[in-house]
Each structure stands twice: as C-alpha cells, then as structure tokens.
Design an enzyme around this catalytic site. Structure first.
Site, PDB file in Angstrom:
ATOM      1  N   GLU A  88     -12.101 -14.188  24.350  1.00  0.00           N
ATOM      2  CA  GLU A  88     -12.753 -12.992  23.599  1.00  0.00           C
ATOM      3  C   GLU A  88     -14.250 -12.330  23.771  1.00  0.00           C
ATOM      4  O   GLU A  88     -15.025 -13.266  24.513  1.00  0.00           O
ATOM      5  CB  GLU A  88     -12.452 -13.201  22.163  1.00  0.00           C
ATOM      6  CG  GLU A  88     -10.904 -13.457  21.831  1.00  0.00           C
ATOM      7  CD  GLU A  88     -10.528 -13.720  20.468  1.00  0.00           C
ATOM      8  OE1 GLU A  88     -11.534 -13.760  19.583  1.00  0.00           O
ATOM      9  OE2 GLU A  88      -9.355 -13.727  20.125  1.00  0.00           O
ATOM     10  N   CYS A 103      -6.262 -12.279  27.474  1.00  0.00           N
ATOM     11  CA  CYS A 103      -5.193 -13.036  26.994  1.00  0.00           C
ATOM     12  C   CYS A 103      -5.236 -14.516  27.947  1.00  0.00           C
ATOM     13  O   CYS A 103      -5.586 -14.232  29.166  1.00  0.00           O
ATOM     14  CB  CYS A 103      -3.840 -12.658  27.063  1.00  0.00           C
ATOM     15  SG  CYS A 103      -3.584 -11.493  25.837  1.00  0.00           S
ATOM     16  N   GLU A 106      -2.618 -15.742  29.465  1.00  0.00           N
ATOM     17  CA  GLU A 106      -1.588 -15.819  30.277  1.00  0.00           C
ATOM     18  C   GLU A 106      -2.242 -15.122  31.694  1.00  0.00           C
ATOM     19  O   GLU A 106      -1.997 -15.644  32.567  1.00  0.00           O
ATOM     20  CB  GLU A 106      -0.326 -14.923  29.971  1.00  0.00           C
ATOM     21  CG  GLU A 106       0.461 -15.785  28.864  1.00  0.00           C
ATOM     22  CD  GLU A 106       0.033 -15.211  27.172  1.00  0.00           C
ATOM     23  OE1 GLU A 106      -1.213 -15.027  27.148  1.00  0.00           O
ATOM     24  OE2 GLU A 106       0.840 -15.034  26.475  1.00  0.00           O
ATOM     25  N   CYS A 158       2.054 -10.644  24.882  1.00  0.00           N
ATOM     26  CA  CYS A 158       2.037  -9.455  24.590  1.00  0.00           C
ATOM     27  C   CYS A 158       2.438  -8.510  25.865  1.00  0.00           C
ATOM     28  O   CYS A 158       2.870  -9.122  27.036  1.00  0.00           O
ATOM     29  CB  CYS A 158       0.375  -8.929  24.422  1.00  0.00           C
ATOM     30  SG  CYS A 158      -0.791  -8.646  26.073  1.00  0.00           S
ATOM     31  N   CYS A 167       0.721  -8.852  29.101  1.00  0.00           N
ATOM     32  CA  CYS A 167       1.096  -9.951  30.059  1.00  0.00           C
ATOM     33  C   CYS A 167       2.151  -9.863  30.576  1.00  0.00           C
ATOM     34  O   CYS A 167       2.372 -10.596  31.664  1.00  0.00           O
ATOM     35  CB  CYS A 167       0.558 -11.239  29.182  1.00  0.00           C
ATOM     36  SG  CYS A 167      -0.929 -11.559  28.768  1.00  0.00           S
TER      37      CYS A 167
HETATM   38  N1  THU Z   1      -3.503 -13.558  22.889  1.00  0.00           N
HETATM   39  C1  THU Z   1      -3.095 -14.577  24.042  1.00  0.00           C
HETATM   40  O1  THU Z   1      -4.239 -15.146  24.658  1.00  0.00           O
HETATM   41  N2  THU Z   1      -2.022 -14.753  24.252  1.00  0.00           N
HETATM   42  C2  THU Z   1      -0.776 -14.190  23.564  1.00  0.00           C
HETATM   43  O2  THU Z   1       0.266 -14.325  23.860  1.00  0.00           O
HETATM   44  C3  THU Z   1      -1.203 -13.432  22.485  1.00  0.00           C
HETATM   45  C4  THU Z   1      -2.428 -13.071  22.220  1.00  0.00           C
HETATM   46  C5  THU Z   1      -4.885 -13.608  22.441  1.00  0.00           C
HETATM   47  C6  THU Z   1      -5.411 -12.587  22.539  1.00  0.00           C
HETATM   48  C7  THU Z   1      -6.708 -12.710  21.511  1.00  0.00           C
HETATM   49  O3  THU Z   1      -7.735 -13.480  22.061  1.00  0.00           O
HETATM   50  C8  THU Z   1      -5.866 -13.690  20.483  1.00  0.00           C
HETATM   51  O4  THU Z   1      -4.832 -14.267  21.206  1.00  0.00           O
HETATM   52  C9  THU Z   1      -5.363 -12.970  19.307  1.00  0.00           C
HETATM   53  O5  THU Z   1      -4.865 -11.592  19.764  1.00  0.00           O
END
Ligand code: THU
Length: 157
Positions: free
Chosen positions: A64, A73, A75, A112, A115
């Site tokens: 983040e 993300c 993935e 998401c 991804c």
């Molecule tokens: N996030 C992921 O890394 N993968 C997912 O499948 C869903 C969301 C992360 C993005 C962000 O850093 C946090 O989870 C909250 O959305």
C-alpha cells in the site's frame, strides 16, 4: 432473443489435508508471503504464490501507499514478478491467502477485477489454464481456470 446462462465450476475443500501436495505447498507459500505485506492503511494483509510450469514458486504480497491508487494487490505483485523474472515460462496456478488485523480470514478473499484481468492475460500467454486457489481457514476454493472467475474475458486485442 435467447436467454443464456453461464455455469461456474469450482471445488470446495474444508481443509488443506484434502488438497494434493502441490496445491498444499502453494497455499503454504501464499500464507508465508503474507509476512511481506505492507498494508498499514487497510490492515488487510494478502499473500499470493504463483506456480511456474517448471515447478518453481514466485510469491508476492500487497503493497500500500499513502497515495492509495499507487499501491498494488498481492496477486499482481506476484504475477508481475513471476513474468518479469521468468519471461516465457508459463504460470500454472496461483494461491491467495489473507489476514485481517492479524487473523487469517475464515472466508477466502476473492481477487479484484484488475487482478482477474491480469490473470487472464497470463493465462492467454501460457496457452493453458491457470488454476486459482483461494484460501480461508474455514473453507478453500479452487477454480480450474481464470474464465471461471472472469467470464467474458477481454482479449480482443
Ligand atoms: N488486496 C489484495 O492484495 N488482493 C485481493 O485479492 C484483494 C485486495 C489488497 C489491496 C489493499 O492493499 C488491501 O487488500 C485492501 O483492499
């Protein structure tokens, strides 16, 4: 006019013991990679592990940023690292695990849309299905191909 229906296939496991050794190893790698998550804003820590066709595993975790859209993300972190460092070697599967405020989620986190689209691209590049394993401490889902999570994949160009 024709009303149509799409059927999505997936397998539900109640524990890692029900999975084959390869998938178990991949899930465990995704759980371990949660340690690399940097998620001070959401406290939602995600780990992803990609299996390459030669058997190797490449991992990633969500990163983040104070400027929210600049983060990425787990993935995509894993898939981009896998392809950037191993061009030409197809990906065969990806496992995803998550922890919220320090506890592994019971119900799996679902990737998401962005991804899923990236998974679709690497599946097309691989020329064979990429399976997706979503880990939760109460239930585990396995999809045999990206199409099951992303019907009507955009791949027109
Ligand atoms: N996030 C992921 O890394 N993968 C997912 O499948 C869903 C969301 C992360 C993005 C962000 O850093 C946090 O989870 C909250 O959305």
């Amino acid at each position: 006019m024709n009303e149509k229906e799409i059927k999505i296939n997936f397998t539900e496991f109640s524990s890692l013991d029900e999975m084959c050794a390869e998938d178990r190893e991949l899930v465990n790698a995704s759980l371990k990679s949660i340690e690399g998550s940097y998620a001070p804003y959401s406290q939602f820590h995600v780990g992803a592990a990609v299996r390459l066709a030669d058997g190797r595993i490449v991992t990633g975790a969500n990163q983040e940023n104070a400027a929210f859209p600049s983060g990425l993300c787990a993935e995509r972190t894993a898939m981009f690292a896998a392809n950037a460092n191993n061009p030409g070697i197809p990906m065969t599967s990806i496992a995803i695990s998550a922890a919220y405020k320090g506890a592994i989620v019971g119900t799996p986190a679902s990737p998401c849309g962005s991804c899923r689209q990236v998974m679709a691209e690497y599946q097309k590049l691989a020329g064979r299905p990429i399976s997706i394993i979503l880990y939760g401490s109460e239930v585990i889902y396995k999809f045999d191909r990206v199409d099951d999570l992303l019907p009507f994949i955009f791949d027109n160009i």
